[in-house]
Design a protein around this motif. Sequence first.
Motif, PDB file in Angstrom:
ATOM      1  N   THR A 296       0.836  -1.205   0.000  1.00 39.50           N
ATOM      2  CA  THR A 296       0.000   0.000   0.000  1.00 39.50           C
ATOM      3  C   THR A 296       0.871   1.256   0.000  1.00 39.50           C
ATOM      4  OG1 THR A 296      -1.735  -1.161   1.229  1.00 39.50           O
ATOM      5  CG2 THR A 296      -1.814   1.244   1.237  1.00 39.50           C
ATOM      6  N   LEU A 297       1.915   1.255   0.844  1.00 40.24           N
ATOM      7  CA  LEU A 297       2.850   2.386   0.877  1.00 40.24           C
ATOM      8  C   LEU A 297       3.520   2.577  -0.475  1.00 40.24           C
ATOM      9  CD1 LEU A 297       4.584   1.779   4.343  1.00 40.24           C
ATOM     10  CD2 LEU A 297       2.917   3.561   3.801  1.00 40.24           C
ATOM     11  N   LYS A 298       3.930   1.469  -1.091  1.00 45.08           N
ATOM     12  CA  LYS A 298       4.608   1.553  -2.387  1.00 45.08           C
ATOM     13  C   LYS A 298       3.682   2.099  -3.457  1.00 45.08           C
ATOM     14  CE  LYS A 298       8.152   0.861  -5.043  1.00 45.08           C
ATOM     15  NZ  LYS A 298       9.381   1.683  -4.876  1.00 45.08           N
ATOM     16  N   LEU A 299       2.421   1.689  -3.432  1.00 43.90           N
ATOM     17  CA  LEU A 299       1.443   2.169  -4.410  1.00 43.90           C
ATOM     18  C   LEU A 299       1.219   3.669  -4.258  1.00 43.90           C
ATOM     19  CD1 LEU A 299      -0.614   1.414  -6.610  1.00 43.90           C
ATOM     20  CD2 LEU A 299      -2.297   1.028  -4.807  1.00 43.90           C
ATOM     21  N   ILE A 300       1.063   4.136  -3.001  1.00 42.91           N
ATOM     22  CA  ILE A 300       0.857   5.569  -2.770  1.00 42.91           C
ATOM     23  C   ILE A 300       2.118   6.344  -3.131  1.00 42.91           C
ATOM     24  CG2 ILE A 300       0.327   7.317  -1.034  1.00 42.91           C
ATOM     25  CD1 ILE A 300      -1.193   5.183   0.514  1.00 42.91           C
TER      26      ILE A 300
ATOM     27  N   VAL B 271       8.189  15.353  -0.190  1.00 48.00           N
ATOM     28  CA  VAL B 271       8.204  14.919   1.211  1.00 48.00           C
ATOM     29  C   VAL B 271       7.421  13.625   1.366  1.00 48.00           C
ATOM     30  CG1 VAL B 271       7.491  15.486   3.560  1.00 48.00           C
ATOM     31  CG2 VAL B 271       8.469  17.257   2.109  1.00 48.00           C
ATOM     32  N   LEU B 272       6.205  13.598   0.813  1.00 45.95           N
ATOM     33  CA  LEU B 272       5.368  12.411   0.902  1.00 45.95           C
ATOM     34  C   LEU B 272       6.026  11.231   0.220  1.00 45.95           C
ATOM     35  CD1 LEU B 272       2.679  11.021   1.592  1.00 45.95           C
ATOM     36  CD2 LEU B 272       1.770  11.918  -0.571  1.00 45.95           C
ATOM     37  N   SER B 273       6.541  11.453  -0.976  1.00 45.53           N
ATOM     38  CA  SER B 273       7.148  10.377  -1.745  1.00 45.53           C
ATOM     39  C   SER B 273       8.361   9.789  -1.039  1.00 45.53           C
ATOM     40  CB  SER B 273       7.549  10.904  -3.132  1.00 45.53           C
ATOM     41  OG  SER B 273       8.176   9.887  -3.866  1.00 45.53           O
TER      42      SER B 273
END
Length: 379
Positions: A116-120, A130-132
């Motif tokens: 899920t983290l990788k997809l986002i 920052v988010l990435s």
Amino acid sequence: MKVFGIPLRFNPGGIFILMLFTSILGKTLIVELDSSGTLFQSLGIYIFSALLLFLSVFFHELGISLTAINEGVKVKAINFSFIGGDALLEKECSTAIGSLKIALAGPVSTFSWAMTLKLIETSSIGISPVLSKTLEIVYGLNILWLAVNLLPGFPFDGGAILKAIVWHFTGSQNTGLKVVNKTGRALSLIGIFLGAFLSFSGAGGIGLILLMLGWVGFAASRAQNQIMTLQKILLEINTEKVSKRRFKVFEEDNSLKILRKMRLSVKESSDSSEWILLCRDGRWVGYLNNQSVKDLPIKYWNDRCLGEFSKPINELPSINEDVPLWQAVLALERSPEKRLLVFNGAGLPSGTIDRIDLGNGVLKEIGLTMPIALTEAAR
């Protein structure tokens, strides 16, 4: 707070580790992204990092907890400590397949969260650096933890998975525990020696991590060995071996004044160190509760008999002397007196047992002896 009825508990170690990892991750992000950011922006990075790290641990333990509940095992709490999270189960699942499902739930949850983290993270490229970058690092940490957690030794999920598999194919839970203990101890020793070597070779960070993982695994292996020893004692030793004759026997037609001879006072409560059992013509007929006579003036004690205050002996919590100690443990937990009357094969009282007797009996089986003064203080 509670999630799905499961309490979440933090001890100081869990808060410290969360703060430590948040600090390391936050500083890394600030340096890599923009060291000239405002205080507000920096604070936002720290809070976001802490949230992602917490959720990484939380989803892992939540997966285990929900699967355990589905298998009929109650979850007392999810505890966050210095080694991460720990779903505190009330008991172990009674089947190998159920145990395997519970053991697999943690790694599956971690993998799902990482994907899920990788997809986002992939979707956020070009939108928010920052988010990435934060998602990229936390994704990597989850994959690393997933790999470590699949090591076949306690306290990792890989150890629980291996135990359940061996249990399923051999039909013996103890065999599964022994196999995992041996593999876990071997891996722990390898980790300790390799960590020490790397620490002296200049790779201090990796070496320290391996030393810590090896130490945790070795400690878990020792603890599991102790648990197996305790289980063996509780299964093989009978209640008779640890019970003590901690009661007095009187004929029911004796007057109450006999109580003074054994230094009992009318002011004593019902939890005195010895029970008083009553007989009539050699037959056990009841017991005396001090609470029944404490309000009776002493001047009447010569005229009243013990039998007038007798209660049926079957009201006392009891257990047979030929049952294993583990049954005595459960019976003591249910007993309001925290003590049991022990009956022999003929159905006659042969002794009593309380937690201290049981504890002393177990300690003696492993070669330890409690000092008498400490035993009595504990009682």
